[in-house]
Design a protein around this motif. Structure first.
Motif, short mmCIF file in Angstrom:
data_model
loop_
_atom_site.label_atom_id
_atom_site.label_comp_id
_atom_site.label_asym_id
_atom_site.label_seq_id
_atom_site.Cartn_x
_atom_site.Cartn_y
_atom_site.Cartn_z
N TYR A 85 0.81 -1.05 -0.10
CA TYR A 85 0.14 -0.06 0.07
C TYR A 85 0.66 1.30 -0.07
O TYR A 85 0.43 2.42 -0.54
N PHE A 86 2.19 1.13 0.63
CA PHE A 86 2.97 2.37 0.53
C PHE A 86 3.36 2.58 -1.18
O PHE A 86 3.27 3.61 -1.44
N TYR A 87 3.60 1.65 -1.79
CA TYR A 87 4.09 1.58 -3.25
C TYR A 87 2.68 2.17 -4.25
O TYR A 87 2.69 2.88 -4.62
N PHE A 88 1.48 1.59 -3.55
CA PHE A 88 0.29 2.06 -4.29
C PHE A 88 -0.13 3.47 -4.01
O PHE A 88 -0.44 4.25 -5.24
N LEU A 89 0.05 4.04 -2.79
CA LEU A 89 0.05 5.44 -2.52
C LEU A 89 1.02 6.39 -3.40
O LEU A 89 0.49 7.33 -4.01
N ASN A 90 2.07 5.93 -3.50
CA ASN A 90 3.06 6.50 -4.28
C ASN A 90 2.85 6.43 -5.68
O ASN A 90 3.08 7.48 -6.38
N GLY A 91 2.22 5.33 -6.10
CA GLY A 91 1.74 5.36 -7.60
C GLY A 91 0.64 6.27 -7.80
O GLY A 91 0.83 6.98 -8.82
N ILE A 92 0.06 6.52 -6.80
CA ILE A 92 -1.30 7.34 -6.95
C ILE A 92 -0.97 8.80 -7.17
O ILE A 92 -1.15 9.79 -7.73
N LEU A 93 0.10 9.11 -6.13
CA LEU A 93 0.83 10.52 -5.88
C LEU A 93 1.65 10.93 -7.44
O LEU A 93 1.25 12.04 -7.92
N TYR A 94 2.24 9.77 -7.85
CA TYR A 94 2.92 10.20 -9.08
C TYR A 94 2.06 10.13 -10.38
O TYR A 94 2.75 10.35 -11.32
N SER A 95 1.00 9.67 -10.29
CA SER A 95 0.17 9.38 -11.30
C SER A 95 -0.19 10.59 -12.28
O SER A 95 -0.14 10.66 -13.51
N GLU A 96 -0.12 11.85 -11.57
CA GLU A 96 -0.48 13.00 -12.38
C GLU A 96 0.86 13.62 -12.59
O GLU A 96 0.84 14.60 -13.66
N GLU A 97 2.01 13.47 -11.89
CA GLU A 97 3.25 14.36 -12.33
C GLU A 97 4.01 13.35 -13.26
O GLU A 97 4.65 13.92 -14.21
N ASN A 98 4.17 12.16 -12.95
CA ASN A 98 5.44 11.45 -13.87
C ASN A 98 4.64 9.84 -13.80
O ASN A 98 4.80 9.16 -13.15
N ILE A 99 4.05 9.58 -15.35
CA ILE A 99 3.31 8.33 -15.29
C ILE A 99 4.19 7.27 -15.15
O ILE A 99 3.77 6.07 -14.75
N PHE A 100 5.42 7.38 -15.70
CA PHE A 100 6.30 6.36 -15.70
C PHE A 100 6.83 5.95 -14.25
O PHE A 100 7.07 4.56 -14.15
N GLN A 101 7.15 6.78 -13.44
CA GLN A 101 7.19 6.46 -11.99
C GLN A 101 6.33 5.92 -11.41
O GLN A 101 6.54 5.13 -10.66
N SER A 102 5.08 6.50 -11.58
CA SER A 102 3.84 5.59 -11.20
C SER A 102 3.86 4.41 -11.45
O SER A 102 3.19 3.58 -10.84
N GLU A 103 4.05 4.23 -12.65
CA GLU A 103 3.75 2.53 -13.45
C GLU A 103 4.96 1.81 -12.48
O GLU A 103 4.39 0.76 -12.34
#
Length: 187
Positions: A85-103
């Motif tokens: 869930y830490f990685y999941f929340l980071n993925g949501i956080l970066y989904s607007e800024e950097n989609i590849f980091q979110s991936e």
């Protein structure tokens, strides 16, 4: 705070609880016992992840980033389920800024094992968006289909339809179409 630190913190509290019960001071012993359960509770439910989930409900991305930054070493501070869930929340956080980091974060979250199907569907949807932005339409279709299967409540139905419309508009992967700027050598 690390998991082991929380466990070590709870040991003297439980020793005080046992001492108070031996001295037949049941009221204070019960109170100390309840206080001793707090660090044990926070071993299985990280306080910063709980605060991050409250911030994401309010759609406060700055607050989400703040609370996730308090977790400096996630492998030592979190259990396996909390790590996903830490990685999941980071993925949501970066989904607007950097989609590849979110991936990358969403892949880690899925690898560590998200519990709830809605969270898995959100992760697959983000992976579909990242694949589509990378230009891999086939992979995006696979992730979108998996997201649709795991979205049992239908919460992501509108987003899935929007992405399908975007996929139809994009003509990625149609390699049979001739490039109009190349002259035909056989004419």
């Amino acid at each position: 705070m690390k998991k082991n630190t929380k466990l070590i913190l709870s040991i003297p509290i439980f020793l005080l609880f046992i001492f108070l019960f031996i001295k037949k001071n049941y009221l204070f012993g019960s109170i100390i016992f309840l206080i001793g359960l707090i660090p044990i509770f926070f071993i299985f439910r990280n306080e910063f992840l709980l605060l991050a989930f409250f911030k994401i409900r309010k759609k406060d991305m700055k607050g989400l980033k703040k609370y996730l930054s308090y977790i400096s070493n996630p492998e030592l501070q979190l259990t396996k389920n909390q790590l996903s869930y830490f990685y999941f929340l980071n993925g949501i956080l970066y989904s607007e800024e950097n989609i590849f980091q979110s991936e990358n974060y969403m892949k880690k979250a899925l690898a560590h094992g998200l519990k709830f199907k809605q969270n898995i569907a959100i992760a697959k949807l983000n992976l579909a968006i990242a694949s589509l932005s990378r230009g891999d339409k086939k992979k995006a279709e696979i992730f979108l289909l998996e997201a649709k299967k795991t979205d049992i409540i239908g919460l992501l139905h509108d987003q899935i339809q929007i992405i399908k419309i975007q996929m139809k508009k994009m003509n990625i992967g149609n390699r049979n179409k001739q490039n109009p700027y190349i002259r035909n050598k056989f004419l």
